[in-house]
Scaffold this motif. Sequence first.
Motif, PDB file in Angstrom:
ATOM      1  N   LEU A 191      -5.027   9.710 -10.041  1.00  0.00           N
ATOM      2  CA  LEU A 191      -4.969   9.959  -8.593  1.00  0.00           C
ATOM      3  C   LEU A 191      -6.008   9.120  -7.859  1.00  0.00           C
ATOM      4  O   LEU A 191      -5.694   8.445  -6.857  1.00  0.00           O
ATOM      5  CB  LEU A 191      -5.205  11.448  -8.316  1.00  0.00           C
ATOM      6  N   THR A 193      -2.711  18.249  -4.864  1.00  0.00           N
ATOM      7  CA  THR A 193      -2.431  16.923  -4.294  1.00  0.00           C
ATOM      8  C   THR A 193      -1.143  16.957  -3.484  1.00  0.00           C
ATOM      9  O   THR A 193      -1.065  16.388  -2.386  1.00  0.00           O
ATOM     10  CB  THR A 193      -2.323  15.879  -5.422  1.00  0.00           C
ATOM     11  N   LEU A 200      -5.366  10.402   1.040  1.00  0.00           N
ATOM     12  CA  LEU A 200      -3.939  10.526   0.750  1.00  0.00           C
ATOM     13  C   LEU A 200      -3.200  11.125   1.948  1.00  0.00           C
ATOM     14  O   LEU A 200      -2.138  10.618   2.356  1.00  0.00           O
ATOM     15  CB  LEU A 200      -3.746  11.410  -0.484  1.00  0.00           C
ATOM     16  N   SER A 246       0.834  -1.204   0.000  1.00  0.00           N
ATOM     17  CA  SER A 246       0.000   0.000   0.000  1.00  0.00           C
ATOM     18  C   SER A 246       0.867   1.251   0.000  1.00  0.00           C
ATOM     19  O   SER A 246       0.599   2.211  -0.733  1.00  0.00           O
ATOM     20  CB  SER A 246      -0.914  -0.004   1.230  1.00  0.00           C
ATOM     21  N   VAL A 306     -10.751  11.870  -1.509  1.00  0.00           N
ATOM     22  CA  VAL A 306      -9.544  11.174  -1.965  1.00  0.00           C
ATOM     23  C   VAL A 306      -8.292  11.861  -1.426  1.00  0.00           C
ATOM     24  O   VAL A 306      -7.346  11.195  -0.976  1.00  0.00           O
ATOM     25  CB  VAL A 306      -9.527  11.108  -3.510  1.00  0.00           C
ATOM     26  N   SER A 310      -4.658   1.804  -2.900  1.00  0.00           N
ATOM     27  CA  SER A 310      -3.835   1.809  -1.685  1.00  0.00           C
ATOM     28  C   SER A 310      -4.704   1.702  -0.435  1.00  0.00           C
ATOM     29  O   SER A 310      -4.397   0.936   0.496  1.00  0.00           O
ATOM     30  CB  SER A 310      -3.002   3.094  -1.635  1.00  0.00           C
ATOM     31  N   PHE A 311      -5.792   2.453  -0.405  1.00  0.00           N
ATOM     32  CA  PHE A 311      -6.677   2.422   0.761  1.00  0.00           C
ATOM     33  C   PHE A 311      -7.347   1.061   0.900  1.00  0.00           C
ATOM     34  O   PHE A 311      -7.541   0.552   2.014  1.00  0.00           O
ATOM     35  CB  PHE A 311      -7.731   3.530   0.631  1.00  0.00           C
ATOM     36  N   VAL A 346       1.217   4.346  -2.860  1.00  0.00           N
ATOM     37  CA  VAL A 346       1.120   5.774  -2.551  1.00  0.00           C
ATOM     38  C   VAL A 346       2.378   6.502  -3.030  1.00  0.00           C
ATOM     39  O   VAL A 346       2.301   7.572  -3.655  1.00  0.00           O
ATOM     40  CB  VAL A 346       0.919   5.997  -1.039  1.00  0.00           C
ATOM     41  N   ALA A 397      -0.276  15.865   0.330  1.00  0.00           N
ATOM     42  CA  ALA A 397       0.745  14.834   0.526  1.00  0.00           C
ATOM     43  C   ALA A 397       1.869  15.336   1.422  1.00  0.00           C
ATOM     44  O   ALA A 397       2.292  14.637   2.364  1.00  0.00           O
ATOM     45  CB  ALA A 397       1.303  14.385  -0.823  1.00  0.00           C
ATOM     46  N   ILE A 452      -5.102   5.976  -5.160  1.00  0.00           N
ATOM     47  CA  ILE A 452      -5.495   6.159  -3.760  1.00  0.00           C
ATOM     48  C   ILE A 452      -6.517   5.103  -3.345  1.00  0.00           C
ATOM     49  O   ILE A 452      -6.421   4.525  -2.251  1.00  0.00           O
ATOM     50  CB  ILE A 452      -6.057   7.576  -3.533  1.00  0.00           C
TER      51      ILE A 452
END
Length: 791
Positions: free
Chosen positions: A59, A435, A131, A28, A127, A66-67, A32, A439, A63
């Motif tokens: 994006l 973003t 992140l 994961s 989202v 990964s989530f 990211v 981040a 995300i």
Amino acid sequence: MTDTGALPQKNFFSFLKKIKNASLDVVSMGIVFWGIVLLPLFFFPVLGFSIDTSKILFLIAFILLSFLLWLFARLKEGSITIPLHPTLAAAAIVVLIFIISALFSPTPQSSFFGFTYEIGTVVFMTVLFLLFFLVSLFFQSSRSVELLYQSLLVVFGISFLFWVLRLLLGVDFLSFGGFFPGKASTIIGKWNDFAVFAGFIALLSLITLEKVSLHKRIRAALYSVLFLSLFVLAIVNFYLVWIIVGLFALIIFVYNFSSNRFAKNTKDSTFSQNVSYPSGIVLVVALLFVIAGGTIGGFLNETLGITQIEVRPSWASTGIILKETIKEHPLLGSGPNRFTNQWFTFKPGSINSSPFWNTEFRSGVGLLPTFAVTTGVLGAVSLSIFLFLFLYQGARSLFATTIHRLEYVVFSSFVLALYLWVIAFFYVPNVVLFTLAFAITGVFVGALVGAGKIKQYTFSYFENPRAGFISVLVLSILLIGTVTMGYAVTKKIIALKNFYQSRTAFTVGDLETAEGKIKKAINQNTTDVYYRGLAEIKTRQITALLSRNDVSPEDARAQFQSLLGEAIFAGQQAVQFDKTQYVNWLALARVYESVVPLVTGAYESARVSLAESLSRYPQSPLLTLEHARLEIANRNINEARRYIGEALQMKPDYANAIFLLAQIEFSEGNISAAIRSVEGATLAAPNDEGLFFQLGLLKFNTRDYKGSAEALVRAVELNPQFANAKYFLGLSFYNINRTAEAIVQFEGIELANPENQEVKQILENLRNGNGPFANFNEPDFSERDTLPLNE
């Protein structure tokens, strides 16, 4: 504790075994990491997707994936760990306000999803929160953050190389079929976005040079990156970025100078020992461009042949929109992703005198002020609390003592995140930059955890059956929601593909393919945009049917009724989807207008729809002129003249209104009197390009090409960007045997309208020594009610 990012030192097979047994969290985190790194470089030059749409979809994809893996890991391990930092809670509240505002929005679907999950929709903000949360969990070691920084430096190098190669080898090189059309096109995004990203890299470079002890070769490489980033800033010459970078360089200079004196003993240290050279260099260069940037930047742009204009509403205009919106919807605003509606409703009338009078602004002067409009007082307060907590924790961390490497990470992440948040307040950054703001803020929180400045809360639900049941239920709901969201995104991508293919087919006149593709798009994802497209296709099909002579009256009547019914249904569905959008009512009005006076009641229905449209865009010369066209279709010429007069009152230089009035005068035989009247008006107003354009059109219609050229030359002198004046001037020049000058005019038009096929064909004909319309039918301008070019 072993760093999960470290490579095993034993042998290749043990490395493979570790990869095989790698935890879901490691995978994961890798998603990211690579998502953040590749986002600035990602684009999809097919199917008609814009660069921003490509990046948004990428994006969301990485995300969600990964989530999803992180949720599986929590179910597998039976525990949840969350950093106890107030900015996380504040960010969650911001997203919650967006959701509540969307629920009370006149069009919740637009506020939640938008057309392509635009910045400011609920999905996009959710989202970005995910992140922020994931980065704060995964980037808690100096090694992982430094690897991210190094990768972003490489990304800048690639984007710089991409731009330089296209500058040196021509805009057709790496254009990907016109996806990157000009010299100012960059892989990052807009021209000014490239400058903001260069400013980010400049600050990262100078902080690293000053905070980290590096090998000489690495320092030399970093200085090279710093100078390249300053070079980009000089070329773009975005004044706002120079000011912000200069202020940050000053703050870093003073901070490091004070810290060095304190560390080295103020009595014994000298100025040269304490001075910060990288930040000093950036400060001096920024100050130079703040003072003389217009001259230097203008010279550089002229030398390289780069022109780019980006327009946003002013602070005053944004303030008017905010004030009027708060009056109507004080707590929750207009609804996320609905700034455009507010702009058209409350736009100041003075904007009509500018070239951007009908521009569809999706944001105000800055992104954060835009959110105040769309989410109201509650949204503005929640964002203010989030930023205050971030600033407070950052200010505390600047003077805290911690582990050397993490001290650099804490300091750099705070400064870089703050830079991006300041940009978001004063500017409208694209998806890459916004973003990065979330981040890098997540990196800051993670660094504080790694430095031991904030704690983490770990909850193991296997030990408590009741809590375990609730936790597993919540995680399962989140899991299902994530998968469902992924499915919805996939359907939207397919719908977008069909929509863009439909528009391409419509442009070339393939109405059958256009209809089939737009209906597929509607089946995948219903929006007002798709229904407007279908209404336009059906209207065009009605026009084509009415011009045919090879269909029997019975068949023609049946087809007409079917097409009209489908067109009206499509227009009504667009209105039903979003009644607050003036363009939806306009689309329905144009359906009815296309059959006036053939169908009883069509005129009345068109008037009602236009009135609804105008109530949502009251300062619109375009809609007022649409009323005039409707009256002409219904043969009410006096009413048409009245509406044209109202349109010209709103916008005296409105070329389409001037053109339509000239056509009316020509059709009624009043052209000589009209010419005398306009000639008198030009004497009273010698700097009114609209009057000279009108005079040129009138004389062009009487074939007085010499007089037309004289009037249109003056119109172009007053407004060098007046494309339609250049068009008729070019034709006038040709008709008085000044072909070389005609070619010059059409070459200028082609630069501003590179996709206009008619202009390309005219130019080719003139260069070959033929007439402008040598190989296609010359249009009868006296019969047209619209201009050949969009200004």
